[in-house]
Write a protein that holds these residues in place. Sequence first.
Motif, mmCIF file in Angstrom:
data_model
loop_
_atom_site.group_PDB
_atom_site.id
_atom_site.type_symbol
_atom_site.label_atom_id
_atom_site.label_comp_id
_atom_site.label_asym_id
_atom_site.label_seq_id
_atom_site.Cartn_x
_atom_site.Cartn_y
_atom_site.Cartn_z
ATOM 1 N N CYS A 173 0.834 -1.206 0.000
ATOM 2 C CA CYS A 173 0.000 0.000 0.000
ATOM 3 C C CYS A 173 0.866 1.253 0.000
ATOM 4 N N ASN A 179 0.779 3.815 -3.264
ATOM 5 C CA ASN A 179 0.109 5.104 -3.090
ATOM 6 C C ASN A 179 1.031 6.235 -2.659
ATOM 7 N N VAL A 187 -0.198 8.161 -8.918
ATOM 8 C CA VAL A 187 -0.803 8.657 -7.676
ATOM 9 C C VAL A 187 -0.119 9.964 -7.285
ATOM 10 N N CYS A 229 -7.237 2.025 -3.830
ATOM 11 C CA CYS A 229 -6.440 2.175 -5.063
ATOM 12 C C CYS A 229 -7.355 2.617 -6.226
#
Length: 226
Positions: free
Chosen positions: A22, A26, A135, A149
Amino acid sequence: MKWGMVIDLQKCTGCGECAAACKLENNVAIVEPEESALGRSMLWMDMLTMYEGEYPLLRVRLIPRPCMHCEHPPCTKVCPVRATYINEEGIVAQIYPQCIGCRYCMAACPYTVKSFNWYKPEWIKENRATKNPDVSVRPVGVVEKCTFCHHRLQKAKEQAKYENRELLEEDFQPACVESCPTGAIVFGDLDNHEHHVSHLKHSPRAMKLLEDLGTEPKVIYLTEVD
């Protein structure tokens, strides 16, 4: 559509691979240990520590905890500038340029899954190549959180449209799901009977965190088998 997640605690080993994936996916900044000790860690996928039993038969469990993307999210109700809202697909989103950093949403969230950006995010030179260009990096002074996401959903929709077909379950999967080595995390449309999560949510092992609050989380856990 109602995107949601099922986490099977029977399969989860608490390895934390989902949390690491994660962060990379991100562009979640890594803070210094001193700042982390002050409660300023940046985590979109946290590992909740739970203690079971009593000493000497004490057992420690680490449980993945992303944003619950509640059906009735308390965080959206307190935002004075509508920087956080729930979209038509059930994802609780955050508009970073609109956020004024008041942190009302953080106080209202019973799952404490939102993070405040205390400093301008920075990456050491060796890690800059790992930043995900899909991102945006959030500025200092805003609240940020798990988006399931969402950027992957946009790409999946465009690809399906280009191929003139419907969006398939495997087209859109968050990074935490893909990284889980045991397949403990399953993601999809909770209202689509062709998606695995729509069946798992009816499992007799299914439970939701703090269900009594009536927030209707769209992250569902499957309890361990005794």
